[in-house]
Design a protein around this motif. Sequence first.
Motif, mmCIF file in Angstrom:
data_model
loop_
_atom_site.group_PDB
_atom_site.id
_atom_site.type_symbol
_atom_site.label_atom_id
_atom_site.label_comp_id
_atom_site.label_asym_id
_atom_site.label_seq_id
_atom_site.Cartn_x
_atom_site.Cartn_y
_atom_site.Cartn_z
ATOM 1 N N VAL A 134 8.171 -1.958 -8.662
ATOM 2 C CA VAL A 134 7.776 -3.092 -7.833
ATOM 3 C C VAL A 134 7.021 -2.585 -6.612
ATOM 4 O O VAL A 134 7.460 -1.660 -5.927
ATOM 5 C CB VAL A 134 9.003 -3.906 -7.399
ATOM 6 C CG1 VAL A 134 8.584 -5.038 -6.469
ATOM 7 C CG2 VAL A 134 9.727 -4.459 -8.623
ATOM 8 N N ILE A 135 5.856 -3.191 -6.351
ATOM 9 C CA ILE A 135 5.032 -2.827 -5.207
ATOM 10 C C ILE A 135 4.718 -4.094 -4.418
ATOM 11 O O ILE A 135 4.286 -5.093 -4.988
ATOM 12 C CB ILE A 135 3.722 -2.151 -5.656
ATOM 13 C CG1 ILE A 135 4.026 -0.842 -6.404
ATOM 14 C CG2 ILE A 135 2.814 -1.882 -4.472
ATOM 15 C CD1 ILE A 135 2.812 -0.183 -6.996
ATOM 16 N N SER A 136 4.947 -4.036 -3.112
ATOM 17 C CA SER A 136 4.643 -5.188 -2.275
ATOM 18 C C SER A 136 3.151 -5.485 -2.309
ATOM 19 O O SER A 136 2.325 -4.570 -2.291
ATOM 20 C CB SER A 136 5.075 -4.923 -0.827
ATOM 21 O OG SER A 136 6.472 -4.740 -0.752
ATOM 22 N N GLY A 176 5.540 8.654 -7.954
ATOM 23 C CA GLY A 176 4.875 7.513 -7.346
ATOM 24 C C GLY A 176 5.485 7.109 -6.030
ATOM 25 O O GLY A 176 6.712 7.156 -5.861
ATOM 26 N N GLY A 177 4.648 6.725 -5.069
ATOM 27 C CA GLY A 177 5.128 6.214 -3.788
ATOM 28 C C GLY A 177 5.827 4.881 -3.962
ATOM 29 O O GLY A 177 5.979 4.370 -5.076
ATOM 30 N N SER A 178 6.235 4.289 -2.854
ATOM 31 C CA SER A 178 7.090 3.110 -2.964
ATOM 32 C C SER A 178 7.001 2.250 -1.715
ATOM 33 O O SER A 178 6.753 2.745 -0.615
ATOM 34 C CB SER A 178 8.544 3.556 -3.182
ATOM 35 O OG SER A 178 9.440 2.481 -3.097
ATOM 36 N N THR A 179 7.207 0.947 -1.899
ATOM 37 C CA THR A 179 7.348 0.028 -0.766
ATOM 38 C C THR A 179 8.796 -0.420 -0.594
ATOM 39 O O THR A 179 9.084 -1.288 0.212
ATOM 40 C CB THR A 179 6.446 -1.207 -0.963
ATOM 41 O OG1 THR A 179 6.801 -1.858 -2.193
ATOM 42 C CG2 THR A 179 4.985 -0.797 -1.008
ATOM 43 N N SER A 180 9.694 0.185 -1.374
ATOM 44 C CA SER A 180 11.107 -0.210 -1.303
ATOM 45 C C SER A 180 12.039 0.991 -1.187
ATOM 46 O O SER A 180 13.218 0.892 -1.505
ATOM 47 C CB SER A 180 11.480 -1.028 -2.548
ATOM 48 O OG SER A 180 11.242 -0.275 -3.732
#
Length: 377
Positions: free
Chosen positions: A262-264, A282-286
């Motif tokens: 999930v990505i914002s 992978g990077g993350s928004t959570s």
Amino acid sequence: MPLRYVPAGQFQGEHTDFITTLSFSPRGNFLAAGGLDGRLTIWSTETASLLHVVEGHRHSPASLLSLEWVPPGENHIICGLEGGTIISVTFDTVRYSIQHLLFAGFDRHEQDLSATGYKAHSSHLPVEHIALSAIARGTVATGAHNEVRLWNIVGERWNIIDELQRPPTVGINEASEEIVTSLQFAETKYADHTLLVSYMHHGLIFWDVATSERKHFMSIKTLSGHTSLSPDYKYLAVSNLRTGFDLYRLETGEPLGCLRQVISAGLRVPVKYIHSGFAVMGGSTSGQLNIWDFSTRKVLQTLGHDDCDRILAIDAHVNAGTTSGDLFMIAAGVSRIGSEESSIQLWRAIEIVQEFILFAGLPDCSLLVLLRRVVPQ
């Protein structure tokens, strides 16, 4: 042998806004970080200590958006800033006392740290991407919004080779803004020295560096926020801004699957091939920094952070064949929503060896499992 990453240090107290870019030095002794606060910080990975700081005007700093180490040494960094500016930073790798340089102009020297600036793009454009060619030393590509320029660096002199044409448009994207999202050099069937330019709305363009000719176009089915090329130049990972990371075969453009995360909406998160291309990070928004097995698409490990953390900068490094075995490191720029401070989390891999010993005379159900952890130094 199975690997598992464990926390190995936290670098904090130096960045007051989102960390936008991270990079290990060629031999992994240093880690450089840049952020929206306009600061470049250089850290020791061995001691987790701050070595150098370079920053612009304190009252109106220019955000630092991209950086690359200049090999083969570990004392030269090229950084891209907003306002079309590039700075070249060199420092002494022997003296480890903290040096702080206020970069207010285009040429500044202070003890064992120096910085020189260049106007590389239009003044209103941010230099968000820098790529150094491993195929032809001294060849550099820079990207600022919709501009892509090729350079040849000789000493401290930057000579422009060419400015690449804008990407072609079709009905589906002709009204969309041209935004560069990644630059990468590679060897491909289209040219021995290829520059791959990915766009948010306009796919992937293959440029022949020798002739500055557009050789091929690869369609990307989703919006592209960032891309990563496997070390063997065979596969492409695309951060798609919505559902995670899409995988493609570079030569044919064949989709190979998606690593779901999930990505914002509206945030570009990074993606990177690691472990010689056998895994993807992978990077993350959570707050969840995932590592996937490339072949099975299964999550190998989640490097947990707080749910409100945004990880918008990542890098990985391996030192092969050290006296204690291979040394694997991961760095994540952690920015917390609602906080004025960002930090960098360093992770180091340990090898997990499981030995199963069956002792004679014990019940059949008794199986002694020994877990031995060897931590590379």
